[in-house]
Design a protein around this motif. Structure first.
Motif, PDB file in Angstrom:
ATOM      1  N   VAL A  25       0.859  -1.182   0.000  1.00 28.49           N
ATOM      2  CA  VAL A  25       0.000   0.000   0.000  1.00 28.49           C
ATOM      3  C   VAL A  25       0.894   1.231   0.000  1.00 28.49           C
ATOM      4  N   PHE A  27       2.400   4.788   0.897  1.00 26.72           N
ATOM      5  CA  PHE A  27       2.364   5.409   2.212  1.00 26.72           C
ATOM      6  C   PHE A  27       1.380   6.568   2.281  1.00 26.72           C
ATOM      7  N   PHE A  30      -2.255   5.690   2.627  1.00 22.91           N
ATOM      8  CA  PHE A  30      -2.397   5.097   3.967  1.00 22.91           C
ATOM      9  C   PHE A  30      -2.376   6.191   5.028  1.00 22.91           C
ATOM     10  N   CYS A  31      -1.472   7.153   4.860  1.00 22.68           N
ATOM     11  CA  CYS A  31      -1.364   8.245   5.826  1.00 22.68           C
ATOM     12  C   CYS A  31      -2.632   9.096   5.823  1.00 22.68           C
ATOM     13  N   PHE A  33      -5.644   8.035   5.068  1.00 22.97           N
ATOM     14  CA  PHE A  33      -6.655   7.243   5.762  1.00 22.97           C
ATOM     15  C   PHE A  33      -6.452   7.314   7.272  1.00 22.97           C
ATOM     16  N   LEU A  34      -5.189   7.207   7.695  1.00 20.52           N
ATOM     17  CA  LEU A  34      -4.884   7.244   9.120  1.00 20.52           C
ATOM     18  C   LEU A  34      -5.232   8.602   9.721  1.00 20.52           C
ATOM     19  N   LEU A 234      -2.529   0.453  13.570  1.00 24.93           N
ATOM     20  CA  LEU A 234      -2.080   0.851  12.235  1.00 24.93           C
ATOM     21  C   LEU A 234      -0.830   1.724  12.296  1.00 24.93           C
ATOM     22  N   ALA A 238       2.712   0.723  10.657  1.00 24.42           N
ATOM     23  CA  ALA A 238       3.443   1.599   9.735  1.00 24.42           C
ATOM     24  C   ALA A 238       4.875   1.813  10.195  1.00 24.42           C
ATOM     25  N   TRP A 244       8.862   1.482   4.517  1.00 27.86           N
ATOM     26  CA  TRP A 244       8.480   2.850   4.827  1.00 27.86           C
ATOM     27  C   TRP A 244       9.467   3.532   5.768  1.00 27.86           C
TER      28      TRP A 244
END
Length: 263
Positions: A25, A27, A30-31, A33-34, A234, A238, A244
Motif C-alpha cells: 500500500v 504510504f 495510507f497516511c 486514511f490514518l 495501524l 506503519a 516505509w
C-alpha cells in the motif's frame, strides 16, 4: 516424480512477488486514511462528551472532567501518532533532516502539553468533588504512560537536538527511542480504552439504562474505543514496515543538533 524445470521453479518466486505487490500500500494514501481515522476519533470523543456527558466547562463539575478524554485522545494518541510517523514521510528521506527533527519534537511536545492539560482536568474534577485520586488501574496505567512519555521526550531532546550528545551516544540511543515510541503509543491506547470503559461503568447505572443493556451511548463509546485501538495498531504497523523506514543517511545534517554552534 519429475523435477520441476527452470520455468516452474521461477514461478514460485514470481507468484510470491505478485502477492507481495498486491499487499503493498503506498504510504501517502495510507497516511491520509490514518489522518481521517484520527480526526474521526477526536470528533467522536468530543461528540460523546458534548451529547451524552453534558458538554464542557472549567467549574470543577463533571463537565470539567469531560476535557480529560478529549485532550487525552487528541494528544496522547492522535497527535503522538502523527509525531511518530514524521520520519515515514517520503519527503524526509532526502535533503536536510534537521527541520523534520524539529517537526517531530514539536508535535510530540504539543501532544505532551495537551496530555498535561488532560491530567489537570481530571485532578481538578476529583479534588472539587472529594473523589480520591490514583486508585484505579486506569489511573495507574495512564500516569505511568505520561511519565514515560515525559522521559522519552526529554531524552530525545537531549540526544538528538542538543549539541553535547556525541554521535556514538545518539546511535546507541536511537533504537531505544524507537522502541519506547511504539510502546508509549500502545500504552496510550490501552489507557484511553480502559478509561472509556471505566467511565461507562461509572455513568450508566443509577437513573440511566444499564451498561449491560447496551444503550446508544454504550454502543457509541465502545465503537470509539475500537477505532482508537485500530488507529494505534495501524500506526505501529506503519512504524514496523521496512519499506516505509527512512534510509540511513551519512549526511552531516542528519547528525546535526538543533543548538550547535555550526552555521
Amino acid at each position: 516424480m519429475a523435477a520441476p524445470n527452470d520455468e516452474e521453479g521461477a514461478e514460485g518466486p514470481r507468484c510470491q512477488h505478485r502477492s507481495t505487490a498486491m499487499l503493498d500500500v503506498p504510504f501517502l494514501p495510507f497516511c491520509a486514511f490514518l489522518g481521517t481515522l484520527g480526526l474521526l476519533c477526536v470528533a467522536m470523543v468530543g461528540t460523546w462528551c458534548q451529547h451524552w456527558r453534558g458538554g464542557f466547562s472549567l467549574d470543577g463539575s463533571s463537565r470539567t472532567f469531560n476535557w480529560h478524554p478529549v485532550l487525552m485522545v487528541t494528544g496522547l494518541v492522535v497527535l503522538y501518532g502523527a509525531a511518530a510517523l514524521v520520519y515515514r514521510i517520503p519527503n524526509t528521506w532526502s535533503g536536510p533532516k534537521l527541520p523534520w527533527k524539529v517537526l517531530h519534537g514539536s508535535l510530540a511536545l504539543g501532544a505532551f502539553i495537551l496530555t498535561v492539560l488532560g491530567l489537570a482536568a481530571v485532578f481538578c474534577f476529583h479534588n472539587s468533588q472529594g473523589t480520591p485520586n490514583m486508585y484505579s488501574l486506569h489511573s495507574w496505567m495512564g500516569l505511568g504512560t505520561v511519565l514515560l512519555f515525559s522521559c522519552q521526550w526529554a531524552a530525545g531532546f537531549g540526544a538528538f537536538l542538543l549539541p553535547w550528545a556525541p554521535t556514538w551516544l545518539r546511535a546507541l540511543y536511537k533504537p531505544i527511542h524507537v522502541f519506547f515510541g511504539s510502546t508509549i503509543l500502545m500504552l496510550s491506547v490501552a489507557s484511553c480504552v480502559s478509561g472509556i470503559n471505566e467511565k461507562l461503568f461509572f455513568s450508566l447505572k443509577n437513573g440511566t439504562t444499564a451498561y449491560k443493556l447496551l444503550p446508544a451511548e454504550a454502543v457509541f463509546a465502545n465503537t470509539l474505543g475500537l477505532l482508537i485501538l485500530i488507529f494505534g495498531v495501524l500506526v505501529v504497523a506503519a512504524l514496523a514496515r521496512p519499506s516505509w523506514k527512512r534510509p540511513d543517511s551519512n549526511s552531516p545534517d542528519s547528525r546535526q543538533p538543533l543548538l550547535s554552534g555550526e552555521r
